[in-house]
Write a protein that holds these residues in place. Structure first.
Motif, PDB file in Angstrom:
ATOM      1  N   GLY A  10       0.776  -1.315  -0.172  1.00 27.39           N
ATOM      2  CA  GLY A  10      -0.366  -0.085   0.016  1.00 27.39           C
ATOM      3  C   GLY A  10       0.814   1.621   0.112  1.00 27.39           C
ATOM      4  N   ALA A  11       1.558   1.461   0.930  1.00 27.39           N
ATOM      5  CA  ALA A  11       2.833   2.366   1.004  1.00 27.39           C
ATOM      6  C   ALA A  11       3.240   2.438  -0.747  1.00 27.39           C
ATOM      7  CB  ALA A  11       3.661   2.535   2.155  1.00 27.39           C
ATOM      8  N   ILE A  12       4.239   1.060  -1.203  1.00 22.77           N
ATOM      9  CA  ILE A  12       4.571   1.434  -2.209  1.00 22.77           C
ATOM     10  C   ILE A  12       4.042   2.353  -3.408  1.00 22.77           C
ATOM     11  CG2 ILE A  12       5.890   0.334  -4.321  1.00 22.77           C
ATOM     12  CD1 ILE A  12       6.970  -1.317  -1.819  1.00 22.77           C
ATOM     13  N   LEU A  13       2.139   1.086  -3.482  1.00 17.83           N
ATOM     14  CA  LEU A  13       1.669   2.300  -4.308  1.00 17.83           C
ATOM     15  C   LEU A  13       1.000   3.528  -4.358  1.00 17.83           C
ATOM     16  CD1 LEU A  13      -0.963  -1.134  -4.591  1.00 17.83           C
ATOM     17  CD2 LEU A  13       0.578   0.187  -6.222  1.00 17.83           C
ATOM     18  N   SER A  14       1.018   3.989  -2.790  1.00 16.92           N
ATOM     19  CA  SER A  14       1.088   6.011  -2.841  1.00 16.92           C
ATOM     20  C   SER A  14       2.081   6.946  -2.549  1.00 16.92           C
ATOM     21  CB  SER A  14       0.920   5.688  -1.109  1.00 16.92           C
ATOM     22  OG  SER A  14      -0.447   5.268  -0.845  1.00 16.92           O
ATOM     23  N   THR A  15       3.737   5.902  -2.879  1.00 18.48           N
ATOM     24  CA  THR A  15       4.531   6.686  -3.310  1.00 18.48           C
ATOM     25  C   THR A  15       4.393   6.100  -5.111  1.00 18.48           C
ATOM     26  OG1 THR A  15       5.638   6.050  -1.579  1.00 18.48           O
ATOM     27  CG2 THR A  15       6.857   6.837  -2.876  1.00 18.48           C
ATOM     28  N   THR A  16       3.874   5.864  -5.564  1.00 18.57           N
ATOM     29  CA  THR A  16       4.373   5.058  -7.396  1.00 18.57           C
ATOM     30  C   THR A  16       3.455   6.755  -7.856  1.00 18.57           C
ATOM     31  OG1 THR A  16       4.945   3.164  -6.603  1.00 18.57           O
ATOM     32  CG2 THR A  16       3.966   3.729  -8.886  1.00 18.57           C
ATOM     33  N   SER A  17       2.004   6.364  -7.002  1.00 21.55           N
ATOM     34  CA  SER A  17       0.940   7.458  -7.370  1.00 21.55           C
ATOM     35  C   SER A  17       1.399   9.000  -7.278  1.00 21.55           C
ATOM     36  CB  SER A  17      -0.320   7.309  -6.560  1.00 21.55           C
ATOM     37  OG  SER A  17      -0.240   8.371  -5.231  1.00 21.55           O
ATOM     38  N   ALA A  18       2.487   9.444  -6.376  1.00 19.51           N
ATOM     39  CA  ALA A  18       3.193  10.330  -5.909  1.00 19.51           C
ATOM     40  C   ALA A  18       3.985  10.590  -7.377  1.00 19.51           C
ATOM     41  CB  ALA A  18       3.726  10.903  -5.002  1.00 19.51           C
ATOM     42  N   VAL A  19       4.691  10.068  -8.071  1.00 21.90           N
ATOM     43  CA  VAL A  19       5.350   9.668  -8.693  1.00 21.90           C
ATOM     44  C   VAL A  19       5.261  10.692  -9.690  1.00 21.90           C
ATOM     45  CG1 VAL A  19       7.509   8.414  -9.678  1.00 21.90           C
ATOM     46  CG2 VAL A  19       7.090   8.474  -7.321  1.00 21.90           C
ATOM     47  N   ILE A  20       4.087   9.513  -9.731  1.00 22.42           N
ATOM     48  CA  ILE A  20       3.286   9.531 -11.590  1.00 22.42           C
ATOM     49  C   ILE A  20       2.718  11.088 -11.439  1.00 22.42           C
ATOM     50  CG2 ILE A  20       1.226   8.631 -12.940  1.00 22.42           C
ATOM     51  CD1 ILE A  20       1.429   5.696 -11.648  1.00 22.42           C
ATOM     52  N   CYS A  21       2.307  11.356 -10.049  1.00 23.48           N
ATOM     53  CA  CYS A  21       1.476  13.034 -10.329  1.00 23.48           C
ATOM     54  C   CYS A  21       2.739  14.274 -10.617  1.00 23.48           C
ATOM     55  CB  CYS A  21       1.220  12.676  -8.708  1.00 23.48           C
ATOM     56  SG  CYS A  21      -0.751  12.170  -8.562  1.00 23.48           S
ATOM     57  N   ALA A  22       3.914  13.637  -9.934  1.00 23.12           N
ATOM     58  CA  ALA A  22       5.229  14.203 -10.451  1.00 23.12           C
ATOM     59  C   ALA A  22       5.326  14.949 -12.002  1.00 23.12           C
ATOM     60  CB  ALA A  22       5.662  14.398  -9.511  1.00 23.12           C
ATOM     61  N   VAL A  23       5.268  13.595 -12.936  1.00 26.71           N
ATOM     62  CA  VAL A  23       6.000  13.358 -13.950  1.00 26.71           C
ATOM     63  C   VAL A  23       5.321  13.981 -15.224  1.00 26.71           C
ATOM     64  CG1 VAL A  23       5.817  11.703 -15.843  1.00 26.71           C
ATOM     65  CG2 VAL A  23       6.033  10.466 -14.240  1.00 26.71           C
ATOM     66  N   PRO A  24       4.450  14.648 -15.155  1.00 25.73           N
ATOM     67  CA  PRO A  24       4.178  15.563 -15.657  1.00 25.73           C
ATOM     68  C   PRO A  24       4.690  17.214 -15.622  1.00 25.73           C
ATOM     69  CG  PRO A  24       1.978  14.849 -15.283  1.00 25.73           C
ATOM     70  CD  PRO A  24       3.352  13.926 -14.620  1.00 25.73           C
ATOM     71  N   THR A  25       4.601  17.316 -14.458  1.00 23.86           N
ATOM     72  CA  THR A  25       5.630  18.559 -13.742  1.00 23.86           C
ATOM     73  C   THR A  25       6.631  18.299 -14.410  1.00 23.86           C
ATOM     74  OG1 THR A  25       3.951  19.415 -12.150  1.00 23.86           O
ATOM     75  CG2 THR A  25       5.809  20.142 -12.242  1.00 23.86           C
ATOM     76  N   LEU A  26       7.439  17.341 -14.232  1.00 21.26           N
ATOM     77  CA  LEU A  26       8.890  17.345 -14.749  1.00 21.26           C
ATOM     78  C   LEU A  26       9.624  16.652 -15.577  1.00 21.26           C
ATOM     79  CD1 LEU A  26       9.846  15.367 -10.957  1.00 21.26           C
ATOM     80  CD2 LEU A  26       9.971  18.049 -11.449  1.00 21.26           C
ATOM     81  N   VAL A  27       8.555  16.447 -16.303  1.00 25.26           N
ATOM     82  CA  VAL A  27       9.130  15.937 -17.872  1.00 25.26           C
ATOM     83  C   VAL A  27       8.220  16.788 -18.844  1.00 25.26           C
ATOM     84  CG1 VAL A  27       9.232  13.177 -19.347  1.00 25.26           C
ATOM     85  CG2 VAL A  27       9.457  13.588 -16.750  1.00 25.26           C
ATOM     86  N   LEU A  28       7.434  16.584 -18.774  1.00 29.63           N
ATOM     87  CA  LEU A  28       6.881  17.101 -19.687  1.00 29.63           C
ATOM     88  C   LEU A  28       6.909  18.814 -20.049  1.00 29.63           C
ATOM     89  CD1 LEU A  28       2.872  15.279 -19.977  1.00 29.63           C
ATOM     90  CD2 LEU A  28       5.466  15.245 -21.648  1.00 29.63           C
TER      91      LEU A  28
END
Length: 82
Positions: A10-28
Motif C-alpha cells: 500500500g505504501a509502495i503504491l501510494s509513493t508510486t502515485s506521487a511519482v506519477i503525479c510529478a511526471v507531467p511537471t518534471l518531464v513534459l
C-alpha cells in the motif's frame, strides 16, 4: 512469514502515485497538450486508490483492542483517587 506479508504494498503504491503525479511537471514541457497530463493524473488517482485500499486491508494496520482494554477505570484510564 511470506515476502508478500512483509512488503508494504500500500505504501509502495501510494509513493508510486506521487511519482506519477510529478511526471507531467518534471518531464513534459509547460506548453504541452493537456491530454497526456490528465491521463497521467487519472492513472495516478487509480494507483493511489488501490494503495489506500491495500493499506486499509494490510495485516497489522488495525488495532486489535480487547474488551478489557476498552473499559477504563477513570477518565484517563487510571485508578480513581480514593
Amino acid at each position: 512469514m511470506s515476502i508478500r506479508a512483509r512488503l508494504p504494498f500500500g505504501a509502495i503504491l501510494s509513493t508510486t502515485s506521487a511519482v506519477i503525479c510529478a511526471v507531467p511537471t518534471l518531464v513534459l514541457p509547460a506548453d504541452s497538450p493537456n491530454a497526456p497530463k490528465v491521463a497521467l493524473l487519472a492513472v495516478a488517482a487509480v494507483v493511489f486508490t488501490v494503495g489506500v485500499v491495500r493499506v486499509r486491508s494490510e495485516e497489522g494496520s488495525h488495532s486489535q483492542a480487547t474488551p478489557e482494554d476498552d473499559q477504563a477505570d477513570g477518565p484517563l484510564g487510571d485508578e480513581p483517587p480514593a
